[in-house]
Write a protein that holds these residues in place. Structure first.
Motif, PDB file in Angstrom:
ATOM      1  N   SER A 153       0.869  -1.177   0.000  1.00 45.82           N
ATOM      2  CA  SER A 153       0.000   0.000   0.000  1.00 45.82           C
ATOM      3  C   SER A 153       0.909   1.230   0.000  1.00 45.82           C
ATOM      4  O   SER A 153       1.544   1.539   1.007  1.00 45.82           O
ATOM      5  CB  SER A 153      -0.889  -0.033   1.254  1.00 45.82           C
ATOM      6  N   LEU A 154       0.976   1.890  -1.134  1.00 44.88           N
ATOM      7  CA  LEU A 154       1.894   3.032  -1.288  1.00 44.88           C
ATOM      8  C   LEU A 154       1.231   4.323  -0.798  1.00 44.88           C
ATOM      9  O   LEU A 154       0.020   4.462  -0.907  1.00 44.88           O
ATOM     10  CB  LEU A 154       2.290   3.169  -2.769  1.00 44.88           C
ATOM     11  N   PRO A 155       2.003   5.270  -0.225  1.00 48.24           N
ATOM     12  CA  PRO A 155       3.454   5.220  -0.087  1.00 48.24           C
ATOM     13  C   PRO A 155       3.861   4.399   1.125  1.00 48.24           C
ATOM     14  O   PRO A 155       3.104   4.286   2.083  1.00 48.24           O
ATOM     15  CB  PRO A 155       3.818   6.690   0.130  1.00 48.24           C
ATOM     16  N   MET A 156       5.055   3.844   1.063  1.00 50.02           N
ATOM     17  CA  MET A 156       5.557   3.067   2.203  1.00 50.02           C
ATOM     18  C   MET A 156       7.075   2.962   2.129  1.00 50.02           C
ATOM     19  O   MET A 156       7.694   3.289   1.111  1.00 50.02           O
ATOM     20  CB  MET A 156       4.910   1.684   2.227  1.00 50.02           C
ATOM     21  N   GLU A 157       7.635   2.486   3.230  1.00 51.19           N
ATOM     22  CA  GLU A 157       9.078   2.242   3.319  1.00 51.19           C
ATOM     23  C   GLU A 157       9.286   0.762   3.011  1.00 51.19           C
ATOM     24  O   GLU A 157       8.645  -0.088   3.632  1.00 51.19           O
ATOM     25  CB  GLU A 157       9.505   2.571   4.753  1.00 51.19           C
ATOM     26  N   ILE A 158      10.139   0.451   2.058  1.00 49.52           N
ATOM     27  CA  ILE A 158      10.362  -0.955   1.709  1.00 49.52           C
ATOM     28  C   ILE A 158      11.781  -1.349   2.097  1.00 49.52           C
ATOM     29  O   ILE A 158      12.739  -0.646   1.734  1.00 49.52           O
ATOM     30  CB  ILE A 158      10.133  -1.187   0.192  1.00 49.52           C
ATOM     31  N   GLU A 159      11.913  -2.455   2.818  1.00 49.52           N
ATOM     32  CA  GLU A 159      13.244  -2.859   3.297  1.00 49.52           C
ATOM     33  C   GLU A 159      14.223  -2.987   2.116  1.00 49.52           C
ATOM     34  O   GLU A 159      13.899  -3.561   1.072  1.00 49.52           O
ATOM     35  CB  GLU A 159      13.184  -4.181   4.091  1.00 49.52           C
ATOM     36  N   GLY A 160      15.364  -2.395   2.283  1.00 48.82           N
ATOM     37  CA  GLY A 160      16.410  -2.480   1.258  1.00 48.82           C
ATOM     38  C   GLY A 160      16.295  -1.440   0.167  1.00 48.82           C
ATOM     39  O   GLY A 160      17.264  -1.134  -0.526  1.00 48.82           O
ATOM     40  N   LEU A 161      15.075  -0.882  -0.018  1.00 47.02           N
ATOM     41  CA  LEU A 161      14.864   0.012  -1.155  1.00 47.02           C
ATOM     42  C   LEU A 161      14.412   1.408  -0.747  1.00 47.02           C
ATOM     43  O   LEU A 161      14.314   2.306  -1.583  1.00 47.02           O
ATOM     44  CB  LEU A 161      13.819  -0.602  -2.108  1.00 47.02           C
ATOM     45  N   GLY A 162      14.094   1.582   0.539  1.00 50.31           N
ATOM     46  CA  GLY A 162      13.706   2.911   1.017  1.00 50.31           C
ATOM     47  C   GLY A 162      12.293   3.281   0.638  1.00 50.31           C
ATOM     48  O   GLY A 162      11.426   2.421   0.429  1.00 50.31           O
ATOM     49  N   LYS A 163      12.081   4.589   0.524  1.00 50.29           N
ATOM     50  CA  LYS A 163      10.725   5.109   0.311  1.00 50.29           C
ATOM     51  C   LYS A 163      10.197   4.737  -1.080  1.00 50.29           C
ATOM     52  O   LYS A 163      10.885   4.923  -2.079  1.00 50.29           O
ATOM     53  CB  LYS A 163      10.745   6.629   0.456  1.00 50.29           C
ATOM     54  N   ALA A 164       8.983   4.218  -1.096  1.00 46.37           N
ATOM     55  CA  ALA A 164       8.319   3.906  -2.366  1.00 46.37           C
ATOM     56  C   ALA A 164       7.080   4.786  -2.451  1.00 46.37           C
ATOM     57  O   ALA A 164       6.176   4.683  -1.623  1.00 46.37           O
ATOM     58  CB  ALA A 164       7.941   2.431  -2.421  1.00 46.37           C
ATOM     59  N   GLY A 165       7.057   5.664  -3.449  1.00 48.24           N
ATOM     60  CA  GLY A 165       5.955   6.612  -3.577  1.00 48.24           C
ATOM     61  C   GLY A 165       4.847   6.091  -4.480  1.00 48.24           C
ATOM     62  O   GLY A 165       4.905   4.975  -5.005  1.00 48.24           O
ATOM     63  N   ARG A 166       3.833   6.940  -4.658  1.00 44.45           N
ATOM     64  CA  ARG A 166       2.670   6.556  -5.480  1.00 44.45           C
ATOM     65  C   ARG A 166       2.947   6.853  -6.945  1.00 44.45           C
ATOM     66  O   ARG A 166       2.294   7.726  -7.554  1.00 44.45           O
ATOM     67  CB  ARG A 166       1.450   7.313  -4.999  1.00 44.45           C
ATOM     68  N   ASP A 167       3.915   6.172  -7.493  1.00 48.56           N
ATOM     69  CA  ASP A 167       4.278   6.395  -8.899  1.00 48.56           C
ATOM     70  C   ASP A 167       4.942   5.122  -9.430  1.00 48.56           C
ATOM     71  O   ASP A 167       5.108   4.140  -8.703  1.00 48.56           O
ATOM     72  CB  ASP A 167       5.225   7.603  -9.021  1.00 48.56           C
ATOM     73  N   LEU A 168       5.345   5.176 -10.684  1.00 47.68           N
ATOM     74  CA  LEU A 168       5.904   3.974 -11.310  1.00 47.68           C
ATOM     75  C   LEU A 168       7.186   3.522 -10.609  1.00 47.68           C
ATOM     76  O   LEU A 168       7.490   2.327 -10.560  1.00 47.68           O
ATOM     77  CB  LEU A 168       6.170   4.262 -12.797  1.00 47.68           C
ATOM     78  N   ASP A 169       7.927   4.491 -10.066  1.00 45.33           N
ATOM     79  CA  ASP A 169       9.144   4.102  -9.358  1.00 45.33           C
ATOM     80  C   ASP A 169       8.809   3.328  -8.079  1.00 45.33           C
ATOM     81  O   ASP A 169       9.515   2.376  -7.722  1.00 45.33           O
ATOM     82  CB  ASP A 169      10.005   5.334  -9.028  1.00 45.33           C
ATOM     83  N   HIS A 177      11.027  -6.054  -4.626  1.00 46.64           N
ATOM     84  CA  HIS A 177      10.977  -6.581  -3.256  1.00 46.64           C
ATOM     85  C   HIS A 177      10.165  -7.873  -3.190  1.00 46.64           C
ATOM     86  O   HIS A 177      10.502  -8.805  -2.441  1.00 46.64           O
ATOM     87  CB  HIS A 177      10.388  -5.540  -2.289  1.00 46.64           C
ATOM     88  N   ALA A 178       9.096  -7.933  -3.983  1.00 48.76           N
ATOM     89  CA  ALA A 178       8.259  -9.144  -3.985  1.00 48.76           C
ATOM     90  C   ALA A 178       9.082 -10.363  -4.401  1.00 48.76           C
ATOM     91  O   ALA A 178       8.922 -11.457  -3.834  1.00 48.76           O
ATOM     92  CB  ALA A 178       7.071  -8.957  -4.930  1.00 48.76           C
ATOM     93  N   VAL A 179       9.950 -10.191  -5.365  1.00 45.02           N
ATOM     94  CA  VAL A 179      10.796 -11.311  -5.812  1.00 45.02           C
ATOM     95  C   VAL A 179      11.804 -11.651  -4.709  1.00 45.02           C
ATOM     96  O   VAL A 179      12.023 -12.822  -4.386  1.00 45.02           O
ATOM     97  CB  VAL A 179      11.534 -10.957  -7.122  1.00 45.02           C
ATOM     98  N   TYR A 180      12.381 -10.623  -4.101  1.00 49.35           N
ATOM     99  CA  TYR A 180      13.369 -10.836  -3.038  1.00 49.35           C
ATOM    100  C   TYR A 180      12.763 -11.627  -1.867  1.00 49.35           C
ATOM    101  O   TYR A 180      13.332 -12.602  -1.388  1.00 49.35           O
ATOM    102  CB  TYR A 180      13.923  -9.486  -2.541  1.00 49.35           C
ATOM    103  N   GLN A 181      11.564 -11.182  -1.413  1.00 47.68           N
ATOM    104  CA  GLN A 181      10.997 -11.810  -0.211  1.00 47.68           C
ATOM    105  C   GLN A 181      10.558 -13.264  -0.459  1.00 47.68           C
ATOM    106  O   GLN A 181      10.438 -14.031   0.484  1.00 47.68           O
ATOM    107  CB  GLN A 181       9.842 -10.968   0.351  1.00 47.68           C
ATOM    108  N   ALA A 182      10.349 -13.623  -1.706  1.00 46.58           N
ATOM    109  CA  ALA A 182       9.958 -15.015  -1.980  1.00 46.58           C
ATOM    110  C   ALA A 182      11.151 -15.956  -1.784  1.00 46.58           C
ATOM    111  O   ALA A 182      10.968 -17.132  -1.443  1.00 46.58           O
ATOM    112  CB  ALA A 182       9.404 -15.138  -3.395  1.00 46.58           C
ATOM    113  N   GLN A 183      12.376 -15.441  -1.958  1.00 54.11           N
ATOM    114  CA  GLN A 183      13.586 -16.286  -1.910  1.00 54.11           C
ATOM    115  C   GLN A 183      13.295 -17.602  -2.668  1.00 54.11           C
ATOM    116  O   GLN A 183      12.727 -17.549  -3.751  1.00 54.11           O
ATOM    117  CB  GLN A 183      14.011 -16.525  -0.454  1.00 54.11           C
ATOM    118  N   GLY A 184      13.722 -18.743  -2.074  1.00 57.65           N
ATOM    119  CA  GLY A 184      13.453 -20.015  -2.769  1.00 57.65           C
ATOM    120  C   GLY A 184      12.169 -20.669  -2.300  1.00 57.65           C
ATOM    121  O   GLY A 184      11.807 -21.747  -2.756  1.00 57.65           O
ATOM    122  N   GLN A 185      11.455 -20.006  -1.359  1.00 57.21           N
ATOM    123  CA  GLN A 185      10.330 -20.679  -0.702  1.00 57.21           C
ATOM    124  C   GLN A 185       9.134 -20.909  -1.619  1.00 57.21           C
ATOM    125  O   GLN A 185       8.338 -21.808  -1.390  1.00 57.21           O
ATOM    126  CB  GLN A 185       9.905 -19.887   0.533  1.00 57.21           C
ATOM    127  N   GLY A 186       9.002 -20.077  -2.640  1.00 56.27           N
ATOM    128  CA  GLY A 186       7.916 -20.282  -3.608  1.00 56.27           C
ATOM    129  C   GLY A 186       8.391 -21.097  -4.793  1.00 56.27           C
ATOM    130  O   GLY A 186       7.813 -21.012  -5.877  1.00 56.27           O
TER     131      GLY A 186
END
Ligand code: SF4
Length: 505
Positions: A153-169, A177-186
């Protein structure tokens, strides 16, 4: 619609057992990118071997056949009540035939319905269209990767990547981050379906709908096409690799859709799918219900088939295993299990915390697995038996290892610090099997000695006592405090941090 039910059954069987060509081609490209002999290459070779066996034996590619989710388009006025009834009958029949695992569990009592039917199961979405034919698409997405879905839910602080605003960035940061947090578990390498916008409910549904796109199509929205390409490039630099073993290929596909949102909300919803990306589709004659054509079948794929995990220097373990044998093992070693192993998942772990085991597990091997089993007059037979996600057992595992003297735990995706400490203290190892390679591992089972808690827990959660021969797995957590999973998580976090700077201004 005389043939409708039979056509749906064919669709289910094909989806469960036959990986679509676009997914095969993505796996074939991944194989070529990984260095021969690396852990990732060995895992991919095992996956490829498994895909071939599943197709030739018509067995489930992975034992977790997921939540059957149908997207149905019908001509205006078609009888959807009848269709729903026949889809459910086909699901029950596919379950009886062992093409789907019994996956529908009463959330209050824990009772498995045994036929994949129940409130909310299967999922069927009907849509009308101004055409004369019927289209049915099906995805079988298992629990391991479903648990790695994530919503931001933007805006938010994302671990490793800092502030994520309401935009394409901000969206860019969410997906990485979604790929990172999945690691090998999925069961990486995975595919992400992404929805920008919507509300909490429609966001997840729209994200899953993106998974019905071909891996090889091009997004019609130029900004999203560019973002998809960016994510494919950067996510594959995270070094997570197949099954989280480390490697050059972490993501097989990224498909992004957009829908409008409320002014107050900005959700980014990500549906993470494992490499066992089982989705197929058919067109049907609306009068007869017969299949007129298949979707997702264009072209073919050629794998570099090198035969799975290399066992040339493997260590053979046979229960009862001694502490001395275990303490000699280190992360990266390949082992082959011979003899007895016991399956156990969530229900069994909870049970064992409070009760005694029905069998002696001293020096034994515990396998995190919920197999597909069929019974005939000669007894029970294993139809699919890959590992399930181990991290769910983290609260229990160290205590259970100590209480019962277990020497080896097999699963996928790794476990946390409490288990690592338990392994060190007790002299035990965690062995990573290749997630989704259900046919590959089923072939190693030479007999079923018995089962406990079948009525109580249902087939996937019961404690099956299996005889295996040369069941291969890799030591990823040893008895000396080393964890490949912790190393890869730390390393990929550092790589993720390198993508914190804005790309879209
Ligand atoms: S491949 Fe892994 S994540 Fe996918 S369904 Fe099988 S066990 Fe679950």
């Amino acid at each position: 619609m005389e043939y409708f039910q039979q056509s749906i059954l064919e669709l289910i069987v094909d989806t469960s057992t036959n990986l679509p060509p676009d997914v095969r081609r993505a796996l074939a490209r991944a194989q070529l990118r990984e260095e021969m002999g690396s852990r990732a290459a060995l895992a991919l070779d095992t996956i490829v071997d498994n895909v071939g066996t599943a197709e030739s034996d018509q067995g489930p590619i992975c034992q977790d056949t997921g939540m059957p989710t149908f997207e149905v388009h019908t001509p205006v006025g078609a009888n959807q009540i009848v269709m729903e009834r026949e889809i459910k009958a086909a699901v029950a029949e596919a379950t009886r035939l062992g093409k789907l695992r019994t996956n529908s569990v009463d959330s209050l009592t824990g009772k498995n319905t045994g036929d994949n039917l129940g409130p909310g199961t299967p999922v069927i979405h009907f849509h009308q269209w101004e055409r004369d034919d019927v289209e049915v698409k099906l995805i079988l997405k298992g629990g391991g990767c479903e648990n790695k879905n994530i919503q931001y839910s933007l805006p938010m602080e994302i671990e490793g990547l800092g502030k994520a605003g309401r935009d394409l960035d901000g969206v860019r940061k969410c997906i990485l981050h979604a790929v990172y947090q999945a690691q090998g578990q999925g069961c990486s390498a995975g595919v992400v379906g992404v929805s920008i916008g919507g509300d909490r409910t429609s966001g997840y549904q729209h994200a899953k709908e993106q998974l019905f796109r071909s891996l090889e199509d091009e997004n019609s929205i130029p900004e999203l096409k560019e973002l998809e390409e960016y994510v494919m490039d950067k996510a594959n630099q995270l070094g997570i690799g197949t099954m989280g073993f480390g490697g050059r290929v972490t993501l097989l596909g990224c498909k992004i859709g957009v829908q409008n949102r409320l002014p107050a909300s900005f959700f980014v919803s990500v549906a993470y799918n494992c490499w066992a990306f089982r989705r197929q589709g058919v067109h049907l004659n609306a009068t007869t219900g017969k299949i007129t054509s298949w979707l997702y079948k264009e072209g073919s794929a050629t794998f570099a088939n090198r035969g799975g995990i290399s066992t040339d220097h493997a260590v053979v373990l046979k229960a009862p295993i001694s502490e001395e044998q275990i303490r000699k093992l280190k992360v990266g070693d390949v082992v082959l299990i011979d003899g007895t192993m016991h399956t156990g998942r969530d229900a069994l772990h909870k049970y064992l915390m409070e009760h005694e085991s029905p069998v002696d597990m001293n020096g034994g091997v515990l396998y995190h697995c919920g197999p597909v089993m069929l019974e005939d007059e000669s007894g029970w037979h294993v139809k699919a038996a890959g590992p399930t996600t181990s991290s769910r057992e983290e609260p229990y595992q160290a205590d259970i290892i100590e209480k019962f003297g277990i020497r080896a735990v097999i699963g996928k995706g790794g476990m946390g610090p409490k288990t690592l400490q338990g392994l060190q203290k007790q002299g035990a190892v965690y062995l990573n099997a290749i997630g989704g390679a259900a046919q590959y591992y089923a072939r190693t089972v030479t007999g079923v000695d018995g089962v406990d808690f079948l009525d109580q827990f249902g087939i996937p959660e019961a404690m099956w006592h299996l005889q295996v021969k040369a069941f291969p797995a890799i030591v990823t957590m040893d008895a000396h405090g080393n964890s490949l999973h912790a190393d890869i998580a730390n390393d990929s976090m550092k790589k993720l941090e390198a993508f914190a700077a804005p790309v879209y201004q």
